[in-house]
Every structure is written in C-alpha cells, then in structure tokens.
Design an enzyme around this catalytic site. Structure first.
Site, PDB file in Angstrom:
ATOM      1  N   LYS A  23       0.837  -1.253   0.168  1.00  0.00           N
ATOM      2  CA  LYS A  23      -0.072   0.004   0.013  1.00  0.00           C
ATOM      3  C   LYS A  23       0.819   1.478  -0.009  1.00  0.00           C
ATOM      4  CE  LYS A  23      -1.667   1.921   3.980  1.00  0.00           C
ATOM      5  NZ  LYS A  23      -1.350   3.163   4.190  1.00  0.00           N
ATOM      6  N   ASN A  24       1.722   1.139   0.990  1.00  0.00           N
ATOM      7  CA  ASN A  24       2.699   2.504   0.868  1.00  0.00           C
ATOM      8  C   ASN A  24       3.422   2.688  -0.269  1.00  0.00           C
ATOM      9  OD1 ASN A  24       1.532   2.939   3.366  1.00  0.00           O
ATOM     10  ND2 ASN A  24       3.277   2.468   4.618  1.00  0.00           N
ATOM     11  N   CYS A 120      -4.910   8.587   9.373  1.00  0.00           N
ATOM     12  CA  CYS A 120      -4.796   8.025  10.759  1.00  0.00           C
ATOM     13  C   CYS A 120      -4.593   9.138  11.867  1.00  0.00           C
ATOM     14  CB  CYS A 120      -3.724   6.845  10.637  1.00  0.00           C
ATOM     15  SG  CYS A 120      -4.243   5.293  10.108  1.00  0.00           S
ATOM     16  N   ARG A 125       1.473  15.113  13.000  1.00  0.00           N
ATOM     17  CA  ARG A 125       1.824  14.863  11.513  1.00  0.00           C
ATOM     18  C   ARG A 125       1.821  15.886  10.695  1.00  0.00           C
ATOM     19  NH1 ARG A 125      -0.475   8.782   9.740  1.00  0.00           N
ATOM     20  NH2 ARG A 125       1.291   8.783   8.662  1.00  0.00           N
ATOM     21  N   ASP A 308       5.028   1.067  11.831  1.00  0.00           N
ATOM     22  CA  ASP A 308       3.990   0.571  11.304  1.00  0.00           C
ATOM     23  C   ASP A 308       3.951  -1.086  11.683  1.00  0.00           C
ATOM     24  OD1 ASP A 308       3.154   2.665  10.163  1.00  0.00           O
ATOM     25  OD2 ASP A 308       3.640   2.030   8.066  1.00  0.00           O
ATOM     26  N   ARG A 400      -8.152  -0.239   4.960  1.00  0.00           N
ATOM     27  CA  ARG A 400      -7.155   0.726   4.402  1.00  0.00           C
ATOM     28  C   ARG A 400      -5.729   0.019   4.084  1.00  0.00           C
ATOM     29  NH1 ARG A 400      -5.693   5.364   7.554  1.00  0.00           N
ATOM     30  NH2 ARG A 400      -4.646   5.750   5.423  1.00  0.00           N
TER      31      ARG A 400
HETATM   32  C1  UD1 Z   1       4.821   7.025   5.837  1.00  0.00           C
HETATM   33  C2  UD1 Z   1       3.903   5.727   5.920  1.00  0.00           C
HETATM   34  C3  UD1 Z   1       3.253   5.370   7.295  1.00  0.00           C
HETATM   35  C4  UD1 Z   1       4.513   5.073   8.296  1.00  0.00           C
HETATM   36  C5  UD1 Z   1       5.491   6.487   8.263  1.00  0.00           C
HETATM   37  C6  UD1 Z   1       6.665   6.204   8.976  1.00  0.00           C
HETATM   38  C7  UD1 Z   1       2.755   6.038   3.718  1.00  0.00           C
HETATM   39  C8  UD1 Z   1       1.613   6.170   2.822  1.00  0.00           C
HETATM   40  N1  UD1 Z   1       2.679   6.121   4.864  1.00  0.00           N
HETATM   41  O1  UD1 Z   1       3.923   7.800   6.577  1.00  0.00           O
HETATM   42  O2  UD1 Z   1       2.575   4.212   7.026  1.00  0.00           O
HETATM   43  O3  UD1 Z   1       3.953   4.967   9.453  1.00  0.00           O
HETATM   44  O4  UD1 Z   1       5.818   6.608   6.730  1.00  0.00           O
HETATM   45  O5  UD1 Z   1       7.459   5.065   8.397  1.00  0.00           O
HETATM   46  O6  UD1 Z   1       3.882   5.621   3.127  1.00  0.00           O
HETATM   47  N2  UD1 Z   1       6.948  14.803   9.813  1.00  0.00           N
HETATM   48  C9  UD1 Z   1       7.045  16.092  10.269  1.00  0.00           C
HETATM   49  N3  UD1 Z   1       7.218  17.093   9.379  1.00  0.00           N
HETATM   50  C10 UD1 Z   1       7.015  16.735   7.817  1.00  0.00           C
HETATM   51  C11 UD1 Z   1       6.552  15.279   7.678  1.00  0.00           C
HETATM   52  C12 UD1 Z   1       6.725  14.477   8.778  1.00  0.00           C
HETATM   53  O7  UD1 Z   1       7.391  16.831  11.253  1.00  0.00           O
HETATM   54  O8  UD1 Z   1       6.809  17.674   6.899  1.00  0.00           O
HETATM   55  C13 UD1 Z   1       6.895  13.903  11.146  1.00  0.00           C
HETATM   56  C14 UD1 Z   1       5.648  13.294  11.241  1.00  0.00           C
HETATM   57  O9  UD1 Z   1       4.735  14.094  12.106  1.00  0.00           O
HETATM   58  C15 UD1 Z   1       6.177  11.953  11.972  1.00  0.00           C
HETATM   59  C16 UD1 Z   1       7.472  11.676  11.266  1.00  0.00           C
HETATM   60  O10 UD1 Z   1       7.893  12.752  10.727  1.00  0.00           O
HETATM   61  O11 UD1 Z   1       6.329  12.164  13.479  1.00  0.00           O
HETATM   62  C17 UD1 Z   1       7.164  10.454  10.321  1.00  0.00           C
HETATM   63  O12 UD1 Z   1       6.429  10.943   9.081  1.00  0.00           O
HETATM   64  P1  UD1 Z   1       6.878  10.522   7.772  1.00  0.00           P
HETATM   65  O13 UD1 Z   1       7.927   9.738   7.694  1.00  0.00           O
HETATM   66  O14 UD1 Z   1       6.644  11.628   6.824  1.00  0.00           O
HETATM   67  O15 UD1 Z   1       5.417   9.392   7.426  1.00  0.00           O
HETATM   68  P2  UD1 Z   1       4.423   9.422   6.442  1.00  0.00           P
HETATM   69  O16 UD1 Z   1       5.025   9.952   5.151  1.00  0.00           O
HETATM   70  O17 UD1 Z   1       3.237  10.371   6.802  1.00  0.00           O
END
Ligand code: UD1
Length: 426
Positions: A23-24, A120, A125, A308, A400
């Site tokens: 999915k990711n 979620c 985030r 995850d 999902r």
């Molecule tokens: C992706 C995955 C999710 C997984 C996560 C971490 C997908 C669709 N989802 O989510 O399943 O749990 O990676 O492995 O691939 N952050 C910031 N600022 C930003 C972006 C992120 O502070 O601009 C923080 C987030 O709040 C969080 C951390 O960084 O605490 C990790 O986020 P990120 O790696 O971006 O996860 P996702 O891409 O949302």
C-alpha cells in the site's frame, strides 16, 4: 460496517500465505503517474485496498485516466497532457498520503492547491518538511481556507536537507524534482523500500533519480516523462504482520516470496524472542516458540524497526515471558491500541513514548475497537491467543491496509469470521 470475531487460545497457525503489493508503495506510484505527459503507466501487483481506491479517485479527478482491473491486480493510468491544479477536500481529507500529489501538480502546472490532508490520527503529523523543500525549490507557499497553495513559475533544483527522514516529504520532493530545472539533492532522505520502488518507476518513466535507498538522493530534472510498466514491491508490513502472527501462535507459516532484507529489524527482534526463521526457495518460514521471550524495541526510520509494526509487535510482547519495552520515536500518540489491549487484561505502564508491557499468558477475549490501521491487525492477532472470544470493530481502518486479512488467517487455521455489525457501529 462489519466486525471480526476471533476465538482464541488454541490456534497454531500453519500453512502458506501470499502477500500483496505494498500500500505504501502504490500510493506514491499513483501520484507519479500524473507526471507522464504521454503513454500509459501500467502497475501490476496492486493491492485491493480502500486507500488505493481513494488515491485512484484523486489521480483520476486530477486528469490521469485510471482503470483498475481488480482480478488482474493491475492499474492502467493513461496520461493526459493537462492536469488540474486543485486537489479538493473530498478527495484528500481521508488520507494523509494524498499530499504526495502536490509535488507532481506543482512541477507540471507551476502551482498547486491541495486541501490539508487527513488520515490515521497518530500524532500531529505536520507537513512542514514537504513545504520547506518546495520553498527551497523556488515555490511560495500560502495557506488559505483549509488549502495549501504553492506557486513557482518553474521549480528549480536545490540542495535540501531534511531535518527528519520523512517518507512522505522525500517522496513529494523527488516527484517535484523530476521535472524541475537542474539538479536536486535530498540529504537525510528516507531510505524505505517504498522510496526505492518510487525511484524505480520514475526512472522507467524517463526521470533521472539516483541514490534511492541511501540517505542522499540526487534528481536531475528532465523535460518530460512517459508511460512505463512496473510491478509494485511486496508489502513488508503485511509480511511482517504474518511473521508476528506465526510467532505468537507457535505457528509454522511460510510467507511466500518474503523479502527478508526489507524486514531485517523485525526478524532480528523476533529471533531474539525465540522465533525461528528459515529461508526456503519459495519464501521465508517462520516458526513460533512455545513461549516468546520478552524484548525491548524502539521504532526508528528505516532501516530501524518500523513504526508500522509497533502495535503488532506490542501484541507479541503482551504474551511474552516477563516485561518488555516499546519505545515509539517516529509518531506521537501511537499507543492507543494498548488501551484497547487493556480490555483484554494487558498490564501496561505508559510514560510519554515508552510503554512497559507485562507479558501475560492469561489474556481474555473482549470487545475492542481498532484505533488505527496497524492497531486493527494487532488486536486481531491478540485475539488469536487470548482465551475466549474477541470482537474487533471499526474495520474501516483494517480495510485501508490489509486485503482479506481474516480470510488469510482462516486459511492458516484461525477460528475467525467477519460479519455485519448489527449494532450499526462503523
Ligand atoms: C509513511 C507511511 C506510514 C508510516 C510512516 C513512517 C505511507 C503512505 N505512510 O507516512 O505508514 O508510518 O511513513 O514510517 O507511506 N513529519 C514532520 N514534518 C513533515 C513530515 C513528517 O514533522 O513535514 C514527522 C511526522 O509528524 C512523523 C514523522 O515525521 O512524526 C514521520 O512521518 P513521515 O515519515 O513523513 O510519515 P508519512 O510519510 O506520513
């Protein structure tokens, strides 16, 4: 909505299980299809999940024509020379990952308007890293009535250092940089296998992306991109979930075609807990011990232990001998499933991002609710070993990210059914 009823306590999972495409991985791949100005992007090994339908709708709305042959698990994305600039609320609000359409829209149209994303509820985030990266590439960002707007006459390559190796920010910035003018270097980039999968598709589409899978990714902007064929990488989280399922039930399960390389930290921790892994020709065999040993786990960006897999691993720790530790460093507020597990008799002390989990072989089935996508699987796994009946509700989370989860468990010997929830709960 449905509920899952699992009768636990006796099951020893046995047999073979097939794992879907990730999915990711597929969500950013779908966003990437927007970048083609001609031809078709054909994706195979596509998982049939509600998040995929949502992303299909969004990408189709933006201009790429999507057709999804579910039987063949294949998506054909037909390029359109023009795409829309606005990703509206109704398409974006339910899924945070939809923010990755911003990079392609901005790169193609010089402006993008994307509704603040949802998804979620696991911590705040933010998307500041995405936006700061776009700014460094020359975009001006404003926020207006729930929409983020970015404008740049032409995106320019830049040297971008990510404060944190965010998966989504890395993907969004790679996508934007493919059609930018000049070279973009992403430092401290995320290294997840899904990033590598994205770079592989983009390169097949005519992009020039190097270094994916390392912490420095270099993207040379190209003039235009075209169709390509690509098979989605296997879902390491689904594979990992079945590894934990086998581990918890004294099972003996062959995870077909499992890519052990993508699950090293999980395999290492489960081995420490007494689980046996054997690489066979057709997959990875996982054999659970009579009693799991306690362990300490800390979630980290890849190649560390994946957040995850945190809740599924916590389910294993819940039945291990003695006290285990779980430290969540990637997301805030990702322990809600532990509250649900308390209903089943789990003793756990939670202080900020650390949970001390007391292993207990006498957990009792109970009525619980999924609190997020991975938590839904974790609660079902705990239901497999708790005595009596566990009812898991709010399966929209499960759908999902897991395709036919209960059927796959049933085929391995679990006593599990999915039925309509007469109480009318979501
Ligand atoms: C992706 C995955 C999710 C997984 C996560 C971490 C997908 C669709 N989802 O989510 O399943 O749990 O990676 O492995 O691939 N952050 C910031 N600022 C930003 C972006 C992120 O502070 O601009 C923080 C987030 O709040 C969080 C951390 O960084 O605490 C990790 O986020 P990120 O790696 O971006 O996860 P996702 O891409 O949302």
């Amino acid at each position: 909505m449905d509920k899952i009823i699992v009768k636990g306590g006796q099951t020893k999972l046995q047999g073979e299980v097939e794992i879907e495409g990730a999915k990711n991985a597929v969500l950013p791949l779908l966003a990437a299809t927007l970048l083609a100005s001609e031809g078709e992007v054909v994706l195979t090994n596509v998982p049939i999940l509600s998040d995929v339908f949502m992303m299909n709708n969004l990408v189709d709305h933006l201009g790429t024509s999507i057709s999804f042959d579910q039987e063949a698990k294949k998506i054909i994305a037909k390029a359109n020379s023009e795409i829309k600039t606005t990703a509206p609320y109704e398409y974006v609000s339910k899924m945070r990952a939809s923010i990755v359409v911003m990079g392609p829209i901005l790169a193609i149209n010089g402006q993008a308007r994307v509704s603040m994303p949802g998804g979620c509820s696991i911590g705040s985030r933010p998307i500041d890293l995405h936006l700061r990266g776009f700014e460094q590439m020359g975009a001006t960002i404003t926020q207006n009535a729930g929409y983020i707007e970015a404008k740049a006459d032409k995106l320019k390559g830049a040297h971008i250092y990510l404060d944190f190796p965010s998966v989504g920010a890395t993907q969004n910035l790679i996508l934007a940089a493919t059609l930018a003018e000049g070279v973009t270097t992403l430092e401290n980039a995320a290294r997840e296998p899904e990033i590598v999968d994205l770079a592989n598709l983009l390169n097949k589409m005519g992009a020039n992306v190097k270094g994916a899978g390392t912490d420095t990714i270099i993207i040379k902007g190209v003039e235009k991109m075209h169709g390509a064929k690509h098979s989605v990488v296997q879902d390491r989280i689904e594979a990992g979930t079945f590894m934990v399922a086998a581990a918890m039930t004294q099972g003996d399960v062959l995870i077909k075609d499992a890519i052990a390389e993508h699950n090293r930290p999980l395999i290492s921790k489960l081995s420490e807990m007494g689980v046996n892994f054997t690489q066979e020709e057709t997959g990875l065999r996982v054999v659970g011990p009579e009693k799991l040993k306690a362990t300490s786990v800390k979630t980290l960006p890849h190649p560390g232990f994946p957040t995850d897999m945190q809740s599924q691993m916590a389910a294993a720790q819940a039945i291990a001998a003695g006290e285990s530790v779980m430290v969540e460093t990637v997301f805030e507020n990702r322990f809600k499933h532990l509250e649900e597990m308390r209903r089943m008799g789990l003793e756990v002390d939670i202080t900020r991002n650390t949970a001390l989990i007391q292993g207990n072989s006498n957990l009792q089935g109970a009525a619980v609710k999924s609190t997020d996508l991975r938590a839904s699987a974790a609660l079902i796994l705990l239901g497999l070993v708790a005595k009596g009946q566990t009812t898991v509700r709010r399966l929209s989370h499960l759908d999902r990210g897991y395709y036919k989860f209960h059927e796959k468990l049933k085929a391995l010997g679990a006593d599990i059914v999915r039925v309509k929830d007469e109480d009318g709960e979501e």
